[in-house]
Enzyme design. Structure first.
Site, PDB file in Angstrom:
ATOM      1  N   LYS A 189     -11.981   5.988  -1.586  1.00 29.34           N
ATOM      2  CA  LYS A 189     -11.471   5.101  -0.533  1.00 29.34           C
ATOM      3  C   LYS A 189     -12.312   5.178   0.744  1.00 29.34           C
ATOM      4  CE  LYS A 189      -7.683   4.129  -2.938  1.00 29.34           C
ATOM      5  NZ  LYS A 189      -7.336   2.809  -3.478  1.00 29.34           N
ATOM      6  N   ASP A 209       0.442  -1.224  -6.389  1.00 33.54           N
ATOM      7  CA  ASP A 209      -0.938  -1.543  -6.773  1.00 33.54           C
ATOM      8  C   ASP A 209      -1.070  -2.974  -7.283  1.00 33.54           C
ATOM      9  OD1 ASP A 209      -2.074   0.997  -6.196  1.00 33.54           O
ATOM     10  OD2 ASP A 209      -1.171   1.789  -8.024  1.00 33.54           O
ATOM     11  N   PHE A 231      -2.482   8.860   1.842  1.00 36.96           N
ATOM     12  CA  PHE A 231      -1.551   9.705   1.098  1.00 36.96           C
ATOM     13  C   PHE A 231      -1.796   9.491  -0.389  1.00 36.96           C
ATOM     14  CE2 PHE A 231       0.319  10.646   4.987  1.00 36.96           C
ATOM     15  CZ  PHE A 231       1.374  11.544   4.832  1.00 36.96           C
ATOM     16  N   PRO A 288      -4.076  -6.052  -2.323  1.00 42.33           N
ATOM     17  CA  PRO A 288      -5.162  -5.583  -1.446  1.00 42.33           C
ATOM     18  C   PRO A 288      -5.097  -4.081  -1.260  1.00 42.33           C
ATOM     19  CG  PRO A 288      -3.455  -6.720  -0.192  1.00 42.33           C
ATOM     20  CD  PRO A 288      -3.159  -6.965  -1.634  1.00 42.33           C
ATOM     21  N   ASP A 289      -6.252  -3.446  -1.210  1.00 40.25           N
ATOM     22  CA  ASP A 289      -6.338  -1.998  -0.996  1.00 40.25           C
ATOM     23  C   ASP A 289      -6.425  -1.752   0.514  1.00 40.25           C
ATOM     24  OD1 ASP A 289      -7.046   0.722  -0.827  1.00 40.25           O
ATOM     25  OD2 ASP A 289      -7.984   0.642  -2.811  1.00 40.25           O
ATOM     26  N   ILE A 290      -5.294  -1.495   1.129  1.00 42.95           N
ATOM     27  CA  ILE A 290      -5.227  -1.380   2.584  1.00 42.95           C
ATOM     28  C   ILE A 290      -6.019  -0.176   3.072  1.00 42.95           C
ATOM     29  CG2 ILE A 290      -3.678  -1.170   4.567  1.00 42.95           C
ATOM     30  CD1 ILE A 290      -1.503  -2.469   2.827  1.00 42.95           C
ATOM     31  N   ASN A 330       9.095   1.006  -5.948  1.00 40.22           N
ATOM     32  CA  ASN A 330       9.034   2.414  -6.312  1.00 40.22           C
ATOM     33  C   ASN A 330      10.126   3.170  -5.562  1.00 40.22           C
ATOM     34  OD1 ASN A 330       7.889   3.350  -3.665  1.00 40.22           O
ATOM     35  ND2 ASN A 330       6.174   2.051  -4.333  1.00 40.22           N
ATOM     36  N   LYS A 343      15.350 -17.902 -10.853  1.00 40.31           N
ATOM     37  CA  LYS A 343      15.660 -16.710 -11.631  1.00 40.31           C
ATOM     38  C   LYS A 343      15.254 -16.915 -13.085  1.00 40.31           C
ATOM     39  CE  LYS A 343      19.423 -13.704 -13.115  1.00 40.31           C
ATOM     40  NZ  LYS A 343      20.884 -13.469 -13.115  1.00 40.31           N
TER      41      LYS A 343
END
Length: 397
Positions: A341, A276, A323, A303-305, A208, A286
């Site tokens: 969360k 995500d 955030f 994993p959702d830290i 991103n 490649k």
């Protein structure tokens, strides 16, 4: 910053000991009072006369100097400083520290002290990477010993890799951070930052536009408040902050492992833009264009830290901050995310392309907590960081 601060500098034996001479000079320039201690092996690389001349102080060398025992004693010497610095810290001395050995002046001082200690490791790359050294490092960090470096580069032995002692100015920066007294002194804070890169094949990845600038600014603001900051960052463009314990990662899974390795902490700030999803089976070669059409990529959830740390049943940080980078319904989505969360605060912002916030120098955030949503005016990311650090300090008091 260092005026009249008392530094007990232990110089161990290694080719990097020559850097200790410049370190003494840099510390004296900043007004520090440096008391040097030389190990016997260090005297093979630097002379007591050169060290004493630069420090303007007597060099301590022998545990059994009876005159010194009558005047000061090794116990008093170990506790009369504001900070003990070991530079270079050899593999041998680190092993002694980690296992509580005390068979010379340096190791006895380090075992007898209740003064904060900062070490600058320096050794051959194989010695640094050896499991025993890494176990000792983990033990020392768990005991609250500060660590600066080592850097990566050419070795005196002809090899290349991590093991070079940090440069004197880098060590001075860490010393200044260690000596800083602020509202967060004694508090240990984790900050994650930057994007993660999720490999598709050896040359392509999912990422991103996060620059990591806000995370770096937050880490620096927390250091200014006196916190010990562990900074876990993905491959961000932003400069790494000074005065932190730096951990570099690439993927979300690596970041999760690094975060778990830093716990426990007093507070955790999850400003990283973690992907995500990842490609379930990244190609080892490649991916080529073929007549069969577009490749099909299967995805797996990362994993959702934030949720993992927020929902810990034991050892949870006192304050967990997430955030939320949103493009639509910012406050509504961020509020929902906080509840889902289980974190204490969410810092929400609008990262729609027209705002210029993601990757830019400014930010406009809304702090969401049990008290509701508080929108802050648009300001520089450093200003946002300072304001957030002050709020964190108040919350941890």
């Amino acid at each position: 910053m260092l005026t009249d601060k008392r530094i007990l500098l232990i110089i161990a034996g290694g080719i990097a000991a020559f850097k200790s001479l410049d370190l003494i000079r840099r510390l004296r320039e900043r007004g520090a009072l440096v008391t040097p201690v030389l190990t016997r092996s260090a005297e093979e690389f630097v002379t007591p006369l050169s060290v004493s001349s630069l420090a303007g102080e007597k060099v301590y060398r022998d545990l059994f100097d009876l005159t010194d025992e009558a005047e000061m004693g090794h116990i008093q010497l170990s506790r009369s400083a504001d900070l003990i610095v070991v530079a270079p810290a050899t593999a041998d001395l680190m092993a002694k520290m980690a296992n509580g050995l005390a068979n010379d002046l340096a190791s006895t001082l380090l075992l007898a002290t209740d003064t904060p200690v900062l070490i600058a490791p320096a050794m051959n790359v194989r010695m640094w990477e050896h499991p025993a050294t890494q176990r000792n490092l983990t033990t020392l960090q768990g005991d609250g010993i500060g660590v600066v470096g080592p850097n990566e580069g050419d070795m005196a032995c002809g090899e290349y890799g991590p093991g070079r002692m940090s440069e004197p100015l880098e060590i001075v920066s860490e010393i200044e951070s260690a000596m800083r007294v602020g509202a967060l002194s004694g508090q240990r804070v984790l900050v994650t930052s930057g994007p993660t890169h999720e490999p598709i094949d050896p040359v392509r990845y999912i990422a991103n536009r996060s620059s990591g600038a806000q995370g770096s600014a937050i880490a620096e603001a927390l250091v200014e408040q006196g916190a010990e900051v562990i900074f876990v960052t993905g491959p961000a463009d932003a400069a790494r902050p000074n005065g932190v314990h730096l951990v570099e990662v690439e993927t979300a899974q690596e970041m999760m492992q690094a975060v778990q390795g830093t716990l426990p902490v007093d507070a955790a700030v999850f400003s990283a833009a973690v992907a995500d999803w990842r490609v379930a089976s990244a190609s080892e070669s490649k991916i080529k264009k073929t007549k069969d059409g577009l490749p099909v990529l299967s995805f797996a959830e990362n994993p959702d830290i934030l949720a993992t740390v927020s929902q810990m049943k034991s050892g949870r940080p006192k304050l967990v901050i997430g955030f939320a980078a949103e493009t639509d319904d910012v406050i509504e989505n961020a509020t929902s995310k906080r509840l889902r969360k289980g974190c204490d605060w969410i810092v929400a912002n609008d990262v729609s392309p027209e705002t210029g916030i993601m990757g830019g120098s400014e930010n406009a955030v809304t702090l969401i907590s049990d008290d509701g949503a508080e929108s802050w005016p648009r300001m520089g990311k450093a200003e946002v960081a300072c304001q957030l650090a002050e709020r964190i300090a108040k919350a941890l008091q």
